[in-house]
Motif scaffolding. Structure first.
Motif, PDB file in Angstrom:
ATOM      1  N   ARG A  78       0.847  -1.244   0.184  1.00  0.00           N
ATOM      2  CA  ARG A  78       0.283  -0.251  -0.065  1.00  0.00           C
ATOM      3  C   ARG A  78       0.870   1.356   0.074  1.00  0.00           C
ATOM      4  O   ARG A  78       0.450   2.346  -0.718  1.00  0.00           O
ATOM      5  N   GLU A  79       1.837   1.180   0.851  1.00  0.00           N
ATOM      6  CA  GLU A  79       2.925   2.237   0.947  1.00  0.00           C
ATOM      7  C   GLU A  79       3.732   2.531  -0.518  1.00  0.00           C
ATOM      8  O   GLU A  79       3.760   3.705  -0.885  1.00  0.00           O
ATOM      9  N   HIS A  80       3.878   1.567  -1.350  1.00  0.00           N
ATOM     10  CA  HIS A  80       4.403   1.752  -2.417  1.00  0.00           C
ATOM     11  C   HIS A  80       3.544   1.969  -3.729  1.00  0.00           C
ATOM     12  O   HIS A  80       3.746   2.197  -4.893  1.00  0.00           O
ATOM     13  N   GLY A  81       2.326   2.102  -3.471  1.00  0.00           N
ATOM     14  CA  GLY A  81       1.152   2.327  -4.301  1.00  0.00           C
ATOM     15  C   GLY A  81       0.770   0.997  -5.216  1.00  0.00           C
ATOM     16  O   GLY A  81       0.148   1.153  -6.399  1.00  0.00           O
ATOM     17  N   TRP A  82       1.126  -0.090  -4.860  1.00  0.00           N
ATOM     18  CA  TRP A  82       0.503  -1.402  -5.470  1.00  0.00           C
ATOM     19  C   TRP A  82      -0.706  -1.860  -5.275  1.00  0.00           C
ATOM     20  O   TRP A  82      -0.955  -2.940  -5.598  1.00  0.00           O
ATOM     21  N   ILE A  83      -1.555  -1.282  -4.324  1.00  0.00           N
ATOM     22  CA  ILE A  83      -2.975  -1.511  -4.219  1.00  0.00           C
ATOM     23  C   ILE A  83      -3.727  -0.941  -4.759  1.00  0.00           C
ATOM     24  O   ILE A  83      -3.829   0.394  -4.772  1.00  0.00           O
ATOM     25  N   GLU A  84      -4.815  -1.681  -5.452  1.00  0.00           N
ATOM     26  CA  GLU A  84      -5.747  -1.068  -6.269  1.00  0.00           C
ATOM     27  C   GLU A  84      -7.017  -0.728  -5.036  1.00  0.00           C
ATOM     28  O   GLU A  84      -7.506  -1.974  -4.726  1.00  0.00           O
ATOM     29  N   THR A  85      -7.222   0.443  -4.780  1.00  0.00           N
ATOM     30  CA  THR A  85      -8.375   0.469  -3.683  1.00  0.00           C
ATOM     31  C   THR A  85      -9.532   0.062  -3.973  1.00  0.00           C
ATOM     32  O   THR A  85     -10.437  -0.203  -3.364  1.00  0.00           O
ATOM     33  N   THR A  86     -10.112   0.636  -5.295  1.00  0.00           N
ATOM     34  CA  THR A  86     -11.352   0.310  -5.862  1.00  0.00           C
ATOM     35  C   THR A  86     -11.704  -1.193  -5.612  1.00  0.00           C
ATOM     36  O   THR A  86     -13.015  -1.443  -5.558  1.00  0.00           O
ATOM     37  N   THR A  87     -10.833  -2.054  -6.241  1.00  0.00           N
ATOM     38  CA  THR A  87     -11.096  -3.641  -6.173  1.00  0.00           C
ATOM     39  C   THR A  87     -10.266  -4.275  -4.766  1.00  0.00           C
ATOM     40  O   THR A  87     -10.621  -5.359  -4.611  1.00  0.00           O
ATOM     41  N   ASN A  88      -9.769  -3.298  -3.822  1.00  0.00           N
ATOM     42  CA  ASN A  88      -8.929  -4.230  -3.075  1.00  0.00           C
ATOM     43  C   ASN A  88      -8.355  -5.143  -3.154  1.00  0.00           C
ATOM     44  O   ASN A  88      -8.256  -6.324  -2.841  1.00  0.00           O
ATOM     45  N   ALA A  89      -7.122  -4.960  -4.314  1.00  0.00           N
ATOM     46  CA  ALA A  89      -6.253  -5.928  -5.063  1.00  0.00           C
ATOM     47  C   ALA A  89      -4.833  -5.336  -4.890  1.00  0.00           C
ATOM     48  O   ALA A  89      -4.678  -4.248  -4.987  1.00  0.00           O
ATOM     49  N   ILE A  90      -4.075  -6.283  -4.837  1.00  0.00           N
ATOM     50  CA  ILE A  90      -2.601  -5.994  -4.892  1.00  0.00           C
ATOM     51  C   ILE A  90      -2.308  -6.664  -6.200  1.00  0.00           C
ATOM     52  O   ILE A  90      -2.621  -7.547  -7.008  1.00  0.00           O
ATOM     53  N   ARG A  91      -1.359  -5.367  -6.827  1.00  0.00           N
ATOM     54  CA  ARG A  91      -0.556  -5.712  -8.026  1.00  0.00           C
ATOM     55  C   ARG A  91       0.496  -6.606  -7.985  1.00  0.00           C
ATOM     56  O   ARG A  91       1.370  -6.855  -7.276  1.00  0.00           O
ATOM     57  N   ALA A  92       0.295  -7.888  -8.928  1.00  0.00           N
ATOM     58  CA  ALA A  92       1.467  -8.810  -9.136  1.00  0.00           C
ATOM     59  C   ALA A  92       2.175  -8.830 -10.498  1.00  0.00           C
ATOM     60  O   ALA A  92       1.315  -8.822 -11.324  1.00  0.00           O
ATOM     61  N   HIS A  93       3.178  -9.192 -10.620  1.00  0.00           N
ATOM     62  CA  HIS A  93       4.084  -9.595 -11.966  1.00  0.00           C
ATOM     63  C   HIS A  93       3.434 -10.835 -12.499  1.00  0.00           C
ATOM     64  O   HIS A  93       3.382 -11.771 -11.525  1.00  0.00           O
ATOM     65  N   VAL A  94       3.521 -10.847 -13.640  1.00  0.00           N
ATOM     66  CA  VAL A  94       3.095 -12.189 -14.266  1.00  0.00           C
ATOM     67  C   VAL A  94       4.101 -12.818 -15.016  1.00  0.00           C
ATOM     68  O   VAL A  94       5.115 -12.230 -15.655  1.00  0.00           O
ATOM     69  N   GLU A  95       4.522 -14.283 -14.767  1.00  0.00           N
ATOM     70  CA  GLU A  95       5.311 -15.040 -15.288  1.00  0.00           C
ATOM     71  C   GLU A  95       4.734 -16.016 -15.897  1.00  0.00           C
ATOM     72  O   GLU A  95       3.824 -16.555 -15.346  1.00  0.00           O
ATOM     73  N   ARG A  96       5.269 -16.593 -17.137  1.00  0.00           N
ATOM     74  CA  ARG A  96       4.702 -17.668 -17.823  1.00  0.00           C
ATOM     75  C   ARG A  96       5.744 -18.900 -18.114  1.00  0.00           C
ATOM     76  O   ARG A  96       6.781 -18.777 -18.410  1.00  0.00           O
ATOM     77  N   GLU A  97       4.889 -19.971 -17.860  1.00  0.00           N
ATOM     78  CA  GLU A  97       5.852 -21.152 -18.040  1.00  0.00           C
ATOM     79  C   GLU A  97       4.967 -22.142 -18.951  1.00  0.00           C
ATOM     80  O   GLU A  97       3.819 -22.076 -18.816  1.00  0.00           O
ATOM     81  N   PRO A  98       5.615 -23.107 -19.697  1.00  0.00           N
ATOM     82  CA  PRO A  98       4.872 -23.587 -20.478  1.00  0.00           C
ATOM     83  C   PRO A  98       4.161 -24.853 -20.088  1.00  0.00           C
ATOM     84  O   PRO A  98       4.475 -25.184 -18.859  1.00  0.00           O
TER      85      PRO A  98
END
Length: 98
Positions: A78-98
């Motif tokens: 939250r301090e770093h701005g990685w929380i979306e307050t309208t959806t109460n969700a935390i941002r995460a990076h996506v990685e893909r594996e086959p």
């Protein structure tokens, strides 16, 4: 902490590593499994994970120490701005594996 998604399961791996938070998609159908759990894609490389979803996933340690550490991780995000307050969700990076 990694949220690992396959075509038939969404679960936590490395649940006590609070320094990294990411979504790993395993296979092409994994994105569909993620969205059925409320995970929203922002773009190809980022998602919003409902804060309340993470403690319900398989692989979560069942103890108060983990709960406190997760709450601390969310507070720091939250301090770093990685929380979306309208959806109460935390941002995460996506990685893909086959």
């Amino acid at each position: 902490m990694i949220i690992a998604c396959s075509s038939n399961e969404v679960r936590l791996t490395e649940p006590s590593d609070f320094r990294k938070f990411k979504l790993v998609l395993k296979g092409q159908a994994a994105a569909r499994a993620a969205t059925t759990r409320g995970i929203m894609f922002v773009d190809d490389n980022n998602v919003l994970v409902p804060i309340d979803l993470v403690p319900t996933l398989p692989g979560r340690p069942d103890n108060r120490t983990w709960d406190a550490a997760y709450a601390d991780m969310v507070a720091k995000a939250r301090e770093h701005g990685w929380i979306e307050t309208t959806t109460n969700a935390i941002r995460a990076h996506v990685e893909r594996e086959p």
